[in-house]
Design an enzyme around this catalytic site. Structure first.
Site, PDB file in Angstrom:
ATOM      1  CG  ASP A   1     -21.072   2.531  19.020  1.00 41.79           C
ATOM      2  OD1 ASP A   1     -20.204   2.171  19.827  1.00 41.79           O
ATOM      3  OD2 ASP A   1     -20.844   2.948  17.863  1.00 41.79           O
ATOM      4  CB  ILE A   2     -20.318   7.800  19.585  1.00 42.56           C
ATOM      5  CG1 ILE A   2     -20.690   8.143  21.030  1.00 42.56           C
ATOM      6  CG2 ILE A   2     -20.075   9.085  18.796  1.00 42.56           C
ATOM      7  CD1 ILE A   2     -19.613   8.862  21.794  1.00 42.56           C
TER       8      ILE A   2
ATOM      9  CD  GLU B   1     -16.531   3.773  19.969  1.00 43.95           C
ATOM     10  OE1 GLU B   1     -16.409   3.312  18.842  1.00 43.95           O
ATOM     11  OE2 GLU B   1     -15.588   3.746  20.829  1.00 43.95           O
TER      12      GLU B   1
END
Length: 857
Positions: free
Chosen positions: A733-734, A776
């Site tokens: 995950d960003i 994301e």
């Protein structure tokens, strides 16, 4: 000072003669007689001018006035004889010499004389002295003549003698009724000149009196009497010129004894004589070379018939009796009208009618049968009606240029029927066939023994004349129509024209037969195409489409090497998804369409079919290295057809053969038709692949979407469990991605997602599966990978993304990742438990400060 005049009695007679001369001129002009009317009228006017001013000369009382009127007389004195000569020439029909130049020469001396008379006081060449006559009380003058006066007199007398001579000849050649007119004219013209001679010779008793003008009184009276009494100028030869010469045919006039008294130019031309040589002679003698005319003169009744004058001429002859007012026969009139042209046209019309009927019968035969041999027989039979010949044949030319004689007629009588049917040769080996082919029109050999190009064949020595015509259809040579004669000069140009017409009919018959065969072949081809169409459009898998296309091409042609090339416009390359040689597939690297196009690139660029009969021919349009080749295979014939859809070339369908010139025009057209169908099938397959790809991929990043990545995960987990293989999953995950969108905008946010997908993909193996889980979040599936190896992969991904920079409005944008790693094991053997473990590890990474990797326990 006013001039005084005193006219003696004789001037009244002279003035009357002048008036008569003028009236004669007016009458002749008014009656519009033949060509001699104008010169006769001019001669009379010249005489009138001479007489009128002679009267003024005699009547004037002072010397200078007399001399003046004497000078004014000279235009009439000097021109009257030239006009008389012209008149006599026209009247006697001896007028060929009357050219403009010769007429002008007649008036040279008169013109000089007029000038000299006008200037006589300066030189005295005409009159050396002028004195009044002693006994005339000043009315008459005595002229002493200078040297040039006699030149003028000689000129006048010479012309007068010539005119008289011509009139005498006319007198001798004309009939009795005509001779009276000639005598009148001779007497009328001679009297004044006799008077002139008496005056010049000083033989007249009254000194100084020129009786020449007075003599014209006699001329006027004689001619006037003949005009009103004997109808001078209203009968022959005026009637002769106006009627006989202008008759549409040749005219011969005979007297009661059968002598020719007149003949016009048309008749002279018809019987090849001159007028001078036949007038006065017996008609039977003159026409001895034309017995058919003489035979018709034997009849006492009027005759009308058509006769053949000689080998080439025909005439319509009419013989009529001529009667006088007392109904006595005084002669006969023969009218010959040349009807050669009419007869020729009648013969042509007759022959053309037969010709048209023969062509019509041939056309009917062509339309009623598709049996070429039967039609050829009818054509030869009808040809015999309009073109004479001893033997005839129809020869057809094969694709190899070999001539075969397919139908013959008339050779059996020369014992050559079997020989002509066995005869075969190339068109190039027979010069006369080459000439007919090149010229595209019939050729005649009048004598084969003297023709240098004629090739004699044993058993064919009897052929002495030849006529051949090309059989052509739409500019293509199909064969030859040949006629032979056993004697030289057998054929003429008209025969050639007719033979060509029948050759054109033969071409129609051949075309009809070929069209019928083509229609049958077309029906077979349509059935084949239908089957091919069903085969190549039955599926949407590109590999299956190409495989079926290869199989179907081998149904109608000999194919050693098959390949299909597709154009990649995006990369400007040519890709070869299928290359097969004799059942075995070979990989061919893609190539640049600009740097290394080869023949395939040429077909794609030009969008047109390329057919090379022999690749190895040194004169081939393309070098051999530009063709697709497989080691150990030597190809000769190449056929490449563009795959076109909506006007856009998407690739090339190609077949090759080890044989030279292996494919026919029909096979080329058929492959082009197949290519058109294949283009649609290939494009449909490619479109289906793209749509299928769009259904399993994320449109932004190009990675697999959530649905597809989970499907693959299910399959990979099952495979790993079945084969006891390791399997790991990374969920990432960003960090703070919402802040990126809020700070830099969603466009930069999308750019970050694309960059992440690209950089991560570079670090992964081909067997690894990378997809976007949502927003994301991303998932990486690692087949045959344990947790330790998966942790290493995750660490590399974390470090790589931390170093990545994405261009934003305020400089480079950087991000970090939080990654959770989970391994498939006995206590975690399904997708849901694996996802849950990876998600929990990711959550721990977030709690521990982000930008790190956490492995599930």
């Amino acid at each position: 000072m006013k001039t005084a005049y005193q006219f003696p009695p004789e001037t009244i007679i002279m003035f009357a003669a002048a008036i008569i001369s003028i009236l004669l001129a007016i009458v002749v002009l008014w009656k519009r007689v033949s060509t001699w009317g104008l010169p006769f009228a001019l001669a009379m006017l010249a005489a009138a001018e001479w007489q009128f001013f002679s009267v003024l000369e005699i009547g004037a009382l002072d010397l200078q006035t007399k001399i003046l009127w004497s000078k004014v007389q000279y235009p009439g004195i000097t021109t009257v004889t030239p006009f008389l000569l012209i008149f006599a020439s026209e009247y006697s029909r001896r007028n060929k010499w009357l050219k403009p130049r010769n007429i002008a020469l007649l008036f040279v001396i008169p013109a000089i004389a007029i000038i000299l008379v006008a200037t006589n006081e300066l030189h005295g060449l005409i009159w050396s002295d002028i004195v009044p006559a002693a006994e005339s009380v000043g009315q008459y003058l005595i002229y002493s003549h200078g040297p040039l006066f006699w030149l003028v007199i000689i000129h006048s007398y010479v012309l007068l003698v010539a005119a008289t001579f011509l009139l005498m000849r006319a007198f001798l050649s004309f009939s009795k009724s005509q001779r009276r007119q000639v005598i009148v004219l001779i007497v009328g013209t001679m009297v004044p000149w006799i008077g002139n001679f008496i005056y010049i010779s000083d033989l007249f008793p009254i000194e100084g009196l020129d009786i020449t003008p007075l003599s014209f009184t006699v001329t006027g009276v004689v001619l006037a009497f003949s005009i009103f009494r004997n109808q001078l100028f209203t009968i022959m030869p005026i009637a002769r010129d106006l009627i006989i010469e202008n008759l549409p045919g040749g005219t011969i006039v005979l007297d009661e004894r059968g002598n020719i008294v007149d003949i016009n130019q048309r008749a002279c031309k018809l019987i090849n004589v001159s007028e001078r040589s036949v007038v006065g002679k017996q008609a039977v003698q003159v026409l001895s070379d034309y017995p058919k005319i003489v035979k018709r003169l034997d009849s006492i009744a009027n005759v009308k018939s058509e006769i053949r004058l000689d080998k080439s001429r025909y005439v319509d002859i009419r013989v009529s009796q001529i009667f006088n007012r007392r109904n006595d026969q005084i002669g006969r009139l023969i009218i010959l009208r040349d009807i050669t042209e009419r007869k020729r046209l009648e013969n042509i019309e007759h022959e053309q009618r037969i010709f048209a009927e023969a062509l019509s019968d041939t056309a009917a035969a062509i339309n009623s049968s598709l049996d070429v041999d039967e039609v050829f027989g009818d054509i030869l039979e009808n040809l015999e009606r309009v073109v004479p010949h001893d033997a005839a044949n129809i020869a057809l030319v094969g694709k190899d240029g070999i001539v075969s004689f397919v139908h013959t007629h008339g050779y059996e009588k020369f014992g050559a029927e079997d020989l002509i049917k066995r005869l075969h040769f190339n068109v190039k080996d027979f010069p006369d066939f080459v000439r007919i082919t090149v010229d595209g029109k019939p050729a005649i050999i009048h004598d084969t023994n003297t023709d240098l190009n004629w090739i004699p064949y044993k058993g064919m020595e009897w052929i002495r004349s030849y006529l051949g015509a090309p059989i052509k259809a739409k500019g293509k040579l199909l064969g030859f129509f040949n006629l032979e004669g056993s004697t030289p000069n057998f054929f003429i140009e008209e025969h050639a024209e007719r033979l060509q017409a029948f050759a054109d009919q033969a071409a129609i018959a051949i075309e009809n037969a070929q069209l019928f065969n083509e229609q049958a072949q077309l029906a077979d081809q349509m059935a084949t195409l239908y089957e091919i169409g069903l085969a190549i459009t039955s599926g949407l898998d590109l590999d299956q489409v190409l495989k079926k296309l290869n199989e179907q091409c081998k149904r109608f042609a000999k194919v050693d090497l098959f390949y299909l090339a597709l154009s990649n416009e995006k990369n400007k390359t040519i890709e070869f998804p299928l290359v097969e040689l004799k059942g075995k597939q070979y990989p061919i690297d893609k190539r640049s369409i600009k740097k290394n196009p080869g023949v395939t690139g040429y077909v794609i660029t030009k969008g047109k079919t390329v057919h090379i009969a022999d690749i190895l021919d040194p004169e081939s349009e393309f070098p051999a290295e530009q063709f697709i080749s497989i080691s150990g295979y030597i190809g000769h014939t190449y056929l490449g057809v563009p795959l076109i859809i909506s006007g856009k070339v998407i690739g090339v369908l190609s077949i090759q053969s080890s044989a030279v010139n292996a494919y026919t025009d029909e096979q080329i057209r058929l492959l082009e038709t197949i290519a058109a169908q294949a283009s649609i099938a290939i494009e449909n397959a490619r479109l289906y692949a793209r749509m299928e790809d769009m259904a399993i991929t994320d449109t932004l990043t190009g990675l697999y979407n959530r649905r597809y990545i989970l499907q693959i995960a299910e399959m990979e987990i099952a495979r790993s469990l079945r084969y006891s293989k390791d399997f790991s999953m990374i969920m990432m995950d960003i960090d703070h991605f919402k802040l990126v969108n809020d700070t830099y905008g969603h466009i930069v946010g999308d750019r970050v997602l694309k960059a992440l997908a690209l950089n991560c993909s570079k670090l992964l193996r081909d067997i690894d599966i990378f997809g976007r889980y949502g927003g994301e979040e991303f998932i990486v599936l690692l087949p045959e990978t344990d947790v330790h190896m998966a942790q290493n992969v995750a660490e590399r991904l974390c470090e790589t993304i931390e170093e990545m920079r994405v261009k934003g409005r305020r400089g480079g944008v950087s991000i970090t990742l939080s990654l959770g790693v989970a391994e498939l094991k006995e206590t975690r053997s399904d997708l849901d438990s694996l996802l849950d473990a990876a998600d929990k590890a990711l959550y721990k990474a977030k709690q521990q400060g982000r930008n790190r990797v956490v492995v599930s326990e």
